[in-house]
Design a protein around this motif. Structure first.
Motif, PDB file in Angstrom:
ATOM      1  N   PHE A 128      -9.235  16.332   0.132  1.00 29.27           N
ATOM      2  CA  PHE A 128      -8.973  14.915   0.396  1.00 29.27           C
ATOM      3  C   PHE A 128      -8.971  14.759   1.911  1.00 29.27           C
ATOM      4  O   PHE A 128      -8.029  15.149   2.597  1.00 29.27           O
ATOM      5  N   VAL A 129     -10.058  14.187   2.448  1.00 27.29           N
ATOM      6  CA  VAL A 129     -10.251  14.079   3.894  1.00 27.29           C
ATOM      7  C   VAL A 129      -9.929  12.653   4.324  1.00 27.29           C
ATOM      8  O   VAL A 129     -10.681  11.716   4.019  1.00 27.29           O
ATOM      9  N   ALA A 130      -8.805  12.477   5.008  1.00 30.66           N
ATOM     10  CA  ALA A 130      -8.378  11.150   5.445  1.00 30.66           C
ATOM     11  C   ALA A 130      -9.080  10.785   6.751  1.00 30.66           C
ATOM     12  O   ALA A 130      -8.959  11.480   7.755  1.00 30.66           O
ATOM     13  N   LEU A 131      -9.837   9.682   6.733  1.00 31.76           N
ATOM     14  CA  LEU A 131     -10.624   9.251   7.889  1.00 31.76           C
ATOM     15  C   LEU A 131     -10.248   7.850   8.355  1.00 31.76           C
ATOM     16  O   LEU A 131     -10.869   7.322   9.285  1.00 31.76           O
ATOM     17  N   ALA A 132      -9.251   7.241   7.704  1.00 32.24           N
ATOM     18  CA  ALA A 132      -8.898   5.847   8.000  1.00 32.24           C
ATOM     19  C   ALA A 132      -8.451   5.690   9.450  1.00 32.24           C
ATOM     20  O   ALA A 132      -7.744   6.532  10.002  1.00 32.24           O
ATOM     21  N   SER A 133      -8.867   4.575  10.070  1.00 26.28           N
ATOM     22  CA  SER A 133      -8.506   4.310  11.465  1.00 26.28           C
ATOM     23  C   SER A 133      -7.374   3.295  11.588  1.00 26.28           C
ATOM     24  O   SER A 133      -6.721   3.211  12.628  1.00 26.28           O
ATOM     25  N   SER A 134      -7.117   2.501  10.544  1.00 22.91           N
ATOM     26  CA  SER A 134      -6.052   1.501  10.609  1.00 22.91           C
ATOM     27  C   SER A 134      -4.803   2.009   9.911  1.00 22.91           C
ATOM     28  O   SER A 134      -4.869   2.855   9.010  1.00 22.91           O
ATOM     29  N   SER A 135      -3.655   1.476  10.325  1.00 27.25           N
ATOM     30  CA  SER A 135      -2.390   1.923   9.749  1.00 27.25           C
ATOM     31  C   SER A 135      -2.280   1.539   8.280  1.00 27.25           C
ATOM     32  O   SER A 135      -1.762   2.288   7.459  1.00 27.25           O
ATOM     33  N   SER A 136      -2.800   0.354   7.912  1.00 20.90           N
ATOM     34  CA  SER A 136      -2.708  -0.072   6.512  1.00 20.90           C
ATOM     35  C   SER A 136      -3.576   0.818   5.625  1.00 20.90           C
ATOM     36  O   SER A 136      -3.171   1.205   4.526  1.00 20.90           O
ATOM     37  N   SER A 137      -4.773   1.140   6.113  1.00 17.70           N
ATOM     38  CA  SER A 137      -5.652   2.021   5.330  1.00 17.70           C
ATOM     39  C   SER A 137      -5.082   3.429   5.259  1.00 17.70           C
ATOM     40  O   SER A 137      -5.188   4.106   4.229  1.00 17.70           O
ATOM     41  N   SER A 138      -4.480   3.885   6.353  1.00 22.18           N
ATOM     42  CA  SER A 138      -3.875   5.217   6.337  1.00 22.18           C
ATOM     43  C   SER A 138      -2.750   5.289   5.323  1.00 22.18           C
ATOM     44  O   SER A 138      -2.601   6.275   4.586  1.00 22.18           O
ATOM     45  N   ALA A 139      -1.951   4.224   5.274  1.00 20.03           N
ATOM     46  CA  ALA A 139      -0.854   4.196   4.304  1.00 20.03           C
ATOM     47  C   ALA A 139      -1.393   4.174   2.880  1.00 20.03           C
ATOM     48  O   ALA A 139      -0.865   4.847   1.981  1.00 20.03           O
ATOM     49  N   ALA A 140      -2.461   3.407   2.669  1.00 23.36           N
ATOM     50  CA  ALA A 140      -3.067   3.352   1.334  1.00 23.36           C
ATOM     51  C   ALA A 140      -3.671   4.697   0.958  1.00 23.36           C
ATOM     52  O   ALA A 140      -3.604   5.126  -0.202  1.00 23.36           O
ATOM     53  N   ALA A 141      -4.276   5.387   1.944  1.00 23.66           N
ATOM     54  CA  ALA A 141      -4.839   6.709   1.682  1.00 23.66           C
ATOM     55  C   ALA A 141      -3.745   7.698   1.304  1.00 23.66           C
ATOM     56  O   ALA A 141      -3.906   8.499   0.376  1.00 23.66           O
ATOM     57  N   ASP A 142      -2.606   7.620   2.006  1.00 23.76           N
ATOM     58  CA  ASP A 142      -1.488   8.507   1.676  1.00 23.76           C
ATOM     59  C   ASP A 142      -0.991   8.242   0.256  1.00 23.76           C
ATOM     60  O   ASP A 142      -0.654   9.177  -0.481  1.00 23.76           O
ATOM     61  N   GLU A 143      -0.953   6.972  -0.123  1.00 22.82           N
ATOM     62  CA  GLU A 143      -0.500   6.635  -1.463  1.00 22.82           C
ATOM     63  C   GLU A 143      -1.468   7.160  -2.520  1.00 22.82           C
ATOM     64  O   GLU A 143      -1.054   7.691  -3.561  1.00 22.82           O
ATOM     65  N   LEU A 144      -2.773   7.018  -2.249  1.00 26.29           N
ATOM     66  CA  LEU A 144      -3.763   7.525  -3.201  1.00 26.29           C
ATOM     67  C   LEU A 144      -3.667   9.042  -3.319  1.00 26.29           C
ATOM     68  O   LEU A 144      -3.728   9.593  -4.425  1.00 26.29           O
ATOM     69  N   LEU A 145      -3.506   9.726  -2.181  1.00 27.03           N
ATOM     70  CA  LEU A 145      -3.360  11.176  -2.224  1.00 27.03           C
ATOM     71  C   LEU A 145      -2.145  11.571  -3.048  1.00 27.03           C
ATOM     72  O   LEU A 145      -2.222  12.487  -3.891  1.00 27.03           O
ATOM     73  N   GLY A 146      -1.037  10.885  -2.822  1.00 25.05           N
ATOM     74  CA  GLY A 146       0.163  11.184  -3.601  1.00 25.05           C
ATOM     75  C   GLY A 146      -0.056  10.998  -5.089  1.00 25.05           C
ATOM     76  O   GLY A 146       0.423  11.793  -5.915  1.00 25.05           O
ATOM     77  N   SER A 147      -0.801   9.948  -5.447  1.00 26.34           N
ATOM     78  CA  SER A 147      -1.088   9.702  -6.864  1.00 26.34           C
ATOM     79  C   SER A 147      -1.980  10.793  -7.446  1.00 26.34           C
ATOM     80  O   SER A 147      -1.785  11.239  -8.586  1.00 26.34           O
ATOM     81  N   LEU A 148      -2.970  11.231  -6.673  1.00 28.40           N
ATOM     82  CA  LEU A 148      -3.883  12.276  -7.155  1.00 28.40           C
ATOM     83  C   LEU A 148      -3.159  13.605  -7.338  1.00 28.40           C
ATOM     84  O   LEU A 148      -3.518  14.403  -8.224  1.00 28.40           O
TER      85      LEU A 148
END
Length: 588
Positions: A296-316
């Motif tokens: 799971f490679v997090a590439l998001a540049s915005s804080s909202s997208s980063s938070a959403a990516a963290d949430e998706l990773l946690g769900s996975l």
């Protein structure tokens, strides 16, 4: 632990292939139900689904997509109370499983796009590309390579799933081979010594992590064996040409080519065997294998997208995420198989998951071995037809040296692919007014010529007509020097240029330059920028192996002794395999 095959039992009749995006009824039920919008814009089709709706497949093309050239996109989640949007580029085989979890997002619209990991870096760096917030390739090896090409990958990327790399083989072939014992990667390689060898399929390794895993499996399998070099060379050179890189496409050919073992993931075999009408495949597990680890490679540049990516990773990584990947035929990140794999035909969920492809040096070494062993060949064979070649070889069943040499030449030269260039000289003494040798077939392609006759056929016809000359002398040294000079004068920088000596090594030409002069001249004329290697094969226990060895050593080559033309394949494979270890080749 020994190599383990899956069970070649009955194959369930329904399901989907690894890179297909057709879903079974169970998978559709696992997704949320009902499409609410379908938007098509010049090559871009996006399917938006809400909580409680089912996503549909859609194509995304060009830089407007999450990573350019993808075959479909899924937008999932409930974004009614938020402008949050997360874009995910996932390997095609795991995109559906990721989409299942993404569909559960309540505060963010998540779009999952299938993207070939081999194309991700070039799409990221393309002018005008739209970059995804998350990338889930099938292996960490792509992350390493992408970082080298300018993709800002983070230092660590956790795995969300795993699947062992196996060799898939047609179930009827496994059943036949199992009569002689357990079917393992090593036993597959050993079939090269039989009349019905199993070829080891090998897609382009820089386009397929499965292929890299397969190469590493071959290397670990043969390590420490006396025939390691020949066995590995067979594994790296026996593949059919131009194989597809997708596991789904590879397995689709297993019914029409049951004699080729294919490097794919366990999940790909599981998905293939679920397809209605698919030719059943069995997974053969390496004893020390590798796995694809889906980072799971997090590439998001915005804080909202980063938070959403963290949430998706946690769900996975949570219970629902693990259940989703296991239901799709994967193992969880720790290597545990779920109920979907248990008892499935062709699969052994108890087999070790192996290690992830993360060591860049090991990966590059594996690819280098493939590239070296498959470099195009340009070879001139020089065949001794002197009187001494009429002598019977003890232990050969009454065969003469010339019979062994001709049989060896036919079998050995027959191992070269059509794009090779080969030629044939014969030598004794005074075969022409000025030389001890005569050209029978000039160095040229083995492919068909303008007359429709292949180079292979021309060589075979020339060998069939060749006979030893009673009382003929052996001008080995003069002929060898002439052959090396001829190959260097016409040296091809895109090929491995080689002279092959087939002789008993007993030079008896009174007018020869002599062995010391030959060796000195070969060393003095050696050109590191235009290398020509001499490989020599002696026939019979009383061959002058010492002279042949000195000649080959002077050019960086090797010498072999053969009593049986049936083992010439091993000699040629070992000789070609020395490309991977020169200049420091020891015993195989």
């Amino acid at each position: 632990m020994t190599d383990q095959p899956g069970s070649p039992g009955a194959v369930p009749p329904s399901g989907r292939g690894r890179h297909s995006r057709r879903r079974s009824k169970g998978q559709r039920a696992a997704m949320v139900v009902g499409v609410v919008a379908l938007v098509a814009v010049v090559g871009v089709v996006t399917v938006i689904v809400r909580s409680g709706s089912s996503s549909q497949d859609a194509a995304v093309g060009g830089p407007s997509g999450a990573a350019g050239d993808a075959s479909g996109a899924r937008a999932a989640g409930n974004a009614s109370s938020s402008d949050c949007a997360l874009t995910v580029a996932a390997a095609p085989d795991i995109a559906d499983a990721v989409g299942t979890i993404a569909a559960q997002a309540k505060d963010c619209q998540v779009t999952v796009t299938p993207v070939d990991p081999a194309k991700f870096a070039s799409q990221w760096t393309a002018a005008g590309a739209t970059h995804p917030d998350v990338w889930i390739p099938d292996s960490s090896v792509w992350v390493t390579w992408a970082g080298g090409e300018g993709v800002p990958v983070p230092a660590g990327s956790p795995s969300v799933a795993a699947s062992p790399v196996v060799y898939a083989l047609a179930a009827p072939t496994v059943q036949q081979l199992s009569a002689a014992g357990p079917v393992t990667v090593n036993s597959l390689l050993s079939t090269r010594l039989t009349t019905t060898p199993v070829r080891m399929g090998l897609p382009a390794p820089r386009q397929s992590a499965d292929a890299v895993g397969g190469i590493l499996a071959l290397q670990s399998t043969v390590a420490g064996q006396s025939d390691a070099r020949a066995a590995l060379t067979w594994g790296l050179r026996s593949s059919p040409a131009n194989l597809p890189t997708s596991g789904e496409e590879l397995l689709a050919r297993i019914g029409s080519d049951p004699g080729t073992a294919l490097p794919v993931t366990e999940q790909a075999v599981w998905a293939h065997n679920k397809e209605t009408g698919a030719a059943p495949a069995v997974a053969v597990y390496p004893s020390a294998g590798t796995n694809l680890n889906y980072p799971f490679v997090a590439l998001a540049s915005s804080s909202s997208s980063s938070a959403a990516a963290d949430e998706l990773l946690g769900s996975l990584l949570g219970p629902d995420g693990k259940a989703a990947v296991q239901a799709a035929g994967f193992r969880d990140p720790a290597g545990a198989a779920g109920p979907a794999l248990s008892g499935d035909a062709g699969i052994n969920p108890q087999a070790a998951v192996g290690v992830a492809l993360s060591d860049a040096a090991d990966v590059e070494s594996a690819i280098r071995d493939v590239e070296l062993s498959n470099e195009p060949s340009r070879l001139l064979a020089i065949l001794d037809i002197s009187g001494s070649m009429q002598a019977e070889v003890p232990g050969s069943g009454g065969k003469s040296r010339i019979e062994l040499a001709k049989g060896a030449a036919k079998r050995g030269l027959g191992l070269y692919p059509p794009d090779s260039e080969l030629g044939l000289w014969v030598f004794s003494t005074n075969l022409t007014p000025s030389t001890d040798y005569r050209e029978l077939v000039p160095v040229g392609t083995l492919a068909p010529g303008p007359d429709g006759v292949t180079g292979q056929q021309k060589l075979g016809q020339a060998l069939d007509a060749t006979q030893a000359i009673p009382d003929g002398g052996t001008g080995l040294y003069d002929t060898t020097l002439a052959a090396v000079r001829a190959m260097r004068a016409s040296w091809d920088p895109n090929r491995v240029n080689t002279v092959l000596i087939l002789s008993d090594g007993m030079n008896d030409d009174a007018n020869t330059i002599g062995l010391p002069t030959l060796l000195t001249t070969l060393k003095n004329e050696a050109d590191p920028q235009r290398p020509v290697t001499v490989i020599s094969i002696g026939f019979g226990p009383d061959s002058d192996v010492d002279a042949l060895t000195q000649i080959s050593t002077a050019t960086g080559g090797s010498t072999y002794v053969s009593l049986d033309p049936n083992n010439i394949g091993e000699i040629f494979l070992d000789a070609v395999g020395q490309r991977m270890c020169r200049p420091d080749c020891g015993a195989s």
